[in-house]
Design a protein around this motif. Structure first.
Motif, short mmCIF file in Angstrom:
data_model
loop_
_atom_site.label_atom_id
_atom_site.label_comp_id
_atom_site.label_asym_id
_atom_site.label_seq_id
_atom_site.Cartn_x
_atom_site.Cartn_y
_atom_site.Cartn_z
N ALA A 1 22.29 48.23 51.25
CA ALA A 1 22.96 48.81 49.87
C ALA A 1 22.39 47.90 48.84
O ALA A 1 22.06 46.80 48.96
CB ALA A 1 24.45 48.98 49.81
N GLY A 2 22.23 48.51 47.61
CA GLY A 2 21.97 47.62 46.50
C GLY A 2 23.36 47.31 45.76
O GLY A 2 24.06 48.13 45.66
N SER A 3 23.47 46.00 45.23
CA SER A 3 24.55 45.65 44.44
C SER A 3 24.57 46.20 42.99
O SER A 3 23.54 45.97 42.31
CB SER A 3 24.74 44.07 44.56
N LEU A 4 25.56 46.78 42.72
CA LEU A 4 25.82 47.25 41.12
C LEU A 4 26.84 46.03 40.53
O LEU A 4 26.96 46.21 39.38
CB LEU A 4 26.40 48.53 41.07
N ASP A 5 27.46 45.37 41.20
CA ASP A 5 28.48 44.41 40.90
C ASP A 5 28.17 42.99 41.10
O ASP A 5 27.67 42.34 42.03
CB ASP A 5 29.70 44.49 41.75
N ALA A 6 28.12 42.16 39.98
CA ALA A 6 27.45 40.86 39.99
C ALA A 6 28.16 39.88 40.77
O ALA A 6 27.74 38.90 41.14
CB ALA A 6 27.78 40.36 38.32
N GLY A 7 29.42 40.15 41.20
CA GLY A 7 30.11 39.44 42.27
C GLY A 7 29.97 39.70 43.42
O GLY A 7 30.35 39.37 44.45
N LEU A 8 29.00 40.58 43.90
CA LEU A 8 28.61 41.41 45.28
C LEU A 8 27.24 40.72 45.50
O LEU A 8 26.45 41.07 45.18
CB LEU A 8 28.88 42.76 45.27
N ASP A 9 27.21 39.69 46.49
CA ASP A 9 25.98 39.19 46.75
C ASP A 9 25.33 39.72 47.94
O ASP A 9 25.78 40.30 48.65
CB ASP A 9 26.07 37.69 46.84
N ILE A 10 23.92 39.37 47.98
CA ILE A 10 23.14 39.90 49.19
C ILE A 10 23.89 39.02 50.48
O ILE A 10 24.36 37.89 50.46
CB ILE A 10 21.82 39.32 49.05
N CYS A 11 23.81 40.10 51.40
CA CYS A 11 24.44 39.83 52.72
C CYS A 11 25.83 39.89 52.64
O CYS A 11 26.71 39.71 53.75
CB CYS A 11 24.05 38.35 53.45
N ASP A 12 26.60 40.05 51.42
CA ASP A 12 27.97 40.23 51.52
C ASP A 12 28.19 41.89 52.08
O ASP A 12 27.23 42.67 52.10
CB ASP A 12 28.69 40.65 50.19
N VAL A 13 29.59 42.28 52.54
CA VAL A 13 29.74 43.46 52.99
C VAL A 13 30.73 44.00 52.06
O VAL A 13 31.77 43.62 51.56
CB VAL A 13 30.42 43.33 54.38
N LEU A 14 30.49 45.49 51.64
CA LEU A 14 31.56 46.37 50.85
C LEU A 14 31.89 47.42 51.73
O LEU A 14 31.42 48.12 52.50
CB LEU A 14 30.49 47.19 49.78
N ILE A 61 35.18 37.70 60.49
CA ILE A 61 33.61 37.38 60.68
C ILE A 61 33.03 36.71 59.60
O ILE A 61 32.24 35.46 59.95
CB ILE A 61 32.93 38.70 61.00
N ARG A 62 33.33 36.77 58.35
CA ARG A 62 32.30 36.06 57.46
C ARG A 62 33.30 35.98 56.20
O ARG A 62 33.39 36.77 55.06
CB ARG A 62 31.27 36.84 56.90
N PRO A 63 34.35 35.04 56.36
CA PRO A 63 35.28 34.88 55.09
C PRO A 63 34.85 34.65 53.60
O PRO A 63 33.67 34.04 53.55
CB PRO A 63 36.32 33.68 55.78
N GLY A 64 35.34 35.47 52.94
CA GLY A 64 35.08 35.23 51.41
C GLY A 64 33.73 36.27 50.92
O GLY A 64 33.27 36.09 49.82
N HIS A 65 33.33 37.12 51.87
CA HIS A 65 31.87 37.66 51.78
C HIS A 65 32.31 39.18 51.79
O HIS A 65 31.22 39.80 52.27
CB HIS A 65 30.98 37.45 52.91
N ALA A 139 21.30 41.61 56.68
CA ALA A 139 22.46 42.39 55.96
C ALA A 139 22.83 43.58 57.27
O ALA A 139 24.09 43.73 57.41
CB ALA A 139 21.88 43.23 54.69
N ALA A 140 22.02 44.04 57.80
CA ALA A 140 22.14 45.09 58.91
C ALA A 140 22.87 44.38 59.96
O ALA A 140 24.09 44.83 60.61
CB ALA A 140 20.91 45.54 59.47
N ALA A 141 22.55 43.03 60.41
CA ALA A 141 23.41 42.36 61.55
C ALA A 141 24.92 42.19 60.89
O ALA A 141 25.68 42.31 61.92
CB ALA A 141 22.59 40.97 61.80
N ASN A 142 24.90 41.60 59.88
CA ASN A 142 26.31 41.43 59.28
C ASN A 142 27.17 42.91 59.45
O ASN A 142 28.37 42.93 59.85
CB ASN A 142 26.32 41.03 57.82
N CYS A 143 26.67 44.05 59.00
CA CYS A 143 27.04 45.30 58.96
C CYS A 143 27.51 45.67 60.38
O CYS A 143 28.64 46.32 60.84
CB CYS A 143 26.49 46.34 58.19
#
Length: 157
Positions: A1-14, A61-65, A139-143
């Motif tokens: 997915a593409g982030s629309l939120d400045a606080g949502l970084d690459i490899c984070d999970v929504l 799995i990834r605290p804070g992300h 990103a896929a591995a995280n999800c």
């Protein structure tokens, strides 16, 4: 997915709170942007229990992300500031992608609980050409890890 939120970084999970169709537009017929004619809602709400469990597993799995937010679905790869700004203004979404809203709509119509997990692969701007190939696999591995953990947890309950 593409982030629309400045606080949502690459490899984070929504983890979705709900999903909308950002490019469904029949406002000339009196519908708000995103409203599918014949349905009584614009946003398809995710299941509360699934949201909670998905968030907990992702944070384990990834605290804070992990963040929770709206998913905006459309049939376009969002890669310009103009597209991004319009989607944010129309929907207030945290990320944009191409599948989740359709699945959410079908789940809503059929009264099936759902949650959408989206790993951020790019910033939905002009940098996508550089970001996406580099971060797609991560990103896929995280999800996938979060999805597997969520499935295990649901099986235990």
């Amino acid at each position: 997915a593409g982030s629309l939120d400045a606080g949502l970084d690459i490899c984070d999970v929504l983890v979705s709170t709900d999903a909308v169709q950002h490019d469904m537009d029949v406002h000339y017929l009196g519908y708000e942007v995103g409203r599918v004619p014949g349905l009584n809602t614009t946003a398809f709400a995710a299941d509360e229990k699934l949201m909670k469990l998905a968030f907990e597993e992702s944070e384990r799995i990834r605290p804070g992300h992990t963040k929770m937010g709206r998913v905006a679905t459309g049939d376009q790869f969002v890669c310009s500031d103009g597209q991004k700004a319009k989607i944010i203004a129309d929907t207030g979404a945290s990320c944009t992608e191409m599948e989740g809203g359709s699945i959410a709509q079908v789940a809503y119509v059929n009264r099936v609980p759902f949650v959408i997990l989206r790993a951020i692969s790019d910033k939905a701007d002009g940098s996508a050409e550089l970001d996406y190939p580099t971060f797609e696999k991560m990103a896929a591995a995280n999800c996938a890890a979060v999805t597997e953990a969520l499935a295990k947890r649901l099986a235990e309950e």
